[in-house]
Design an enzyme around this catalytic site. Sequence first.
Site, PDB file in Angstrom:
ATOM      1  N   HIS A 174       0.752   5.288   1.311  1.00 43.36           N
ATOM      2  CA  HIS A 174      -0.023   6.168   2.194  1.00 43.36           C
ATOM      3  C   HIS A 174       0.624   7.555   2.190  1.00 43.36           C
ATOM      4  O   HIS A 174       1.856   7.662   2.272  1.00 43.36           O
ATOM      5  CB  HIS A 174      -0.040   5.585   3.617  1.00 43.36           C
ATOM      6  CG  HIS A 174      -0.903   6.376   4.544  1.00 43.36           C
ATOM      7  ND1 HIS A 174      -2.275   6.296   4.529  1.00 43.36           N
ATOM      8  CD2 HIS A 174      -0.580   7.289   5.496  1.00 43.36           C
ATOM      9  CE1 HIS A 174      -2.765   7.116   5.441  1.00 43.36           C
ATOM     10  NE2 HIS A 174      -1.767   7.730   6.040  1.00 43.36           N
ATOM     11  N   SER A 225       4.670   6.993   2.263  1.00 48.35           N
ATOM     12  CA  SER A 225       5.244   5.713   2.694  1.00 48.35           C
ATOM     13  C   SER A 225       4.659   4.564   1.889  1.00 48.35           C
ATOM     14  O   SER A 225       3.444   4.517   1.671  1.00 48.35           O
ATOM     15  CB  SER A 225       4.891   5.437   4.164  1.00 48.35           C
ATOM     16  OG  SER A 225       5.179   6.532   4.996  1.00 48.35           O
ATOM     17  N   ASN A 281       0.852  -1.189   0.000  1.00 48.39           N
ATOM     18  CA  ASN A 281       0.000   0.000   0.000  1.00 48.39           C
ATOM     19  C   ASN A 281       0.886   1.236   0.000  1.00 48.39           C
ATOM     20  O   ASN A 281       2.022   1.196   0.477  1.00 48.39           O
ATOM     21  CB  ASN A 281      -0.889   0.009   1.247  1.00 48.39           C
ATOM     22  CG  ASN A 281      -1.856   1.183   1.255  1.00 48.39           C
ATOM     23  OD1 ASN A 281      -2.461   1.507   0.220  1.00 48.39           O
ATOM     24  ND2 ASN A 281      -2.007   1.849   2.387  1.00 48.39           N
ATOM     25  N   ASP A 326      -2.943   0.859   7.903  1.00 43.87           N
ATOM     26  CA  ASP A 326      -1.783   1.744   7.679  1.00 43.87           C
ATOM     27  C   ASP A 326      -0.646   1.454   8.657  1.00 43.87           C
ATOM     28  O   ASP A 326       0.152   2.348   8.978  1.00 43.87           O
ATOM     29  CB  ASP A 326      -2.193   3.232   7.788  1.00 43.87           C
ATOM     30  CG  ASP A 326      -3.221   3.621   6.732  1.00 43.87           C
ATOM     31  OD1 ASP A 326      -3.197   3.038   5.642  1.00 43.87           O
ATOM     32  OD2 ASP A 326      -4.045   4.499   7.019  1.00 43.87           O
TER      33      ASP A 326
HETATM   34  C1  GRF Z   1      -2.660   8.581  -2.908  1.00 41.52           C
HETATM   35  O1  GRF Z   1      -2.531   9.786  -2.234  1.00 41.52           O
HETATM   36  C2  GRF Z   1      -2.238   7.443  -2.033  1.00 41.52           C
HETATM   37  O2  GRF Z   1      -1.231   7.800  -1.139  1.00 41.52           O
HETATM   38  C3  GRF Z   1      -3.501   7.103  -1.307  1.00 41.52           C
HETATM   39  O3  GRF Z   1      -4.508   7.271  -2.259  1.00 41.52           O
HETATM   40  C4  GRF Z   1      -4.116   8.249  -3.205  1.00 41.52           C
HETATM   41  C5  GRF Z   1      -4.299   7.670  -4.560  1.00 41.52           C
HETATM   42  O4  GRF Z   1      -4.037   8.621  -5.552  1.00 41.52           O
HETATM   43  N1  GRF Z   1      -3.453   5.763  -0.778  1.00 41.52           N
HETATM   44  P1  GRF Z   1      -4.095   8.234  -7.080  1.00 41.52           P
HETATM   45  O5  GRF Z   1      -5.479   7.676  -7.358  1.00 41.52           O
HETATM   46  O6  GRF Z   1      -3.021   7.230  -7.329  1.00 41.52           O
HETATM   47  O7  GRF Z   1      -3.871   9.526  -7.811  1.00 41.52           O
END
Ligand code: GRF
Length: 222
Positions: free
Chosen positions: A118, A145, A116, A154
């Site tokens: 974050h 991260s 994932n 998370d």
């Molecule tokens: C990102 O900010 C990521 O960190 C979070 O969700 C968002 C996804 O953005 N988990 P995108 O759809 O890849 O533009």
Amino acid sequence: MPAFTSGHCNVVVLLSGTGSNLQALIDSIAQAAPAYPARIRAVISNRADALGLQKARDAGIATAVLDHKAYVDREAFDQALAECIDNFGADLVVLAGFMRILSVTFVRHYEGRLLNIHPSLLPLYKGLHTHQRALEAGDREHGCSVHFVTEELDGGPLVVQAAIPIQADDDAQRLAARVHAREHQIYPLAVRWFAEGRLSLGAQGAILDGQYLGASGHLIRT
Ligand code: GRF
């Protein structure tokens, strides 16, 4: 290099929104092909209107939609999702803005092959509104991260973090844009490490090149 059944690492991406991280991954694989040992086998969304699905189609990647509202509960949805992922022969599952809390059964099924990203320097600011929270706390740096997913939301072992300074005139939007740009660098990096067999999950955390990474994972500071 691990022995992936197909000779390369089959990646399945899950998303609910824009898919800019998906696009970064598509671009990094395309730039390095054919040497890059990963292929995005499919993109799966719980939302038919997710913009990321169009990005996948434009790149010739298979897509699937599973509407979580069509299932009686979280377990039923996650079971159908896992079947869909497994039918694509996933070696690695990449969460890229997938706005669903995953059940314990699902997370355990993909233990060690579920990543994932974050938008904070975990363990700071789990959950939502991370940019605003970093600003309100008066932090001097912020970032993003990549981590292995475990049962704690998370909270799984960190793989790589990118830290950036917070500017005096930042607002949440400006800060988010700079963090997003960093996400697009570190997520493809982590996927590449995994696909090259350099990254794995051990009993004490994430392992890169045979060494346990520290509590912050591999830290890139700019
Ligand atoms: C990102 O900010 C990521 O960190 C979070 O969700 C968002 C996804 O953005 N988990 P995108 O759809 O890849 O533009």
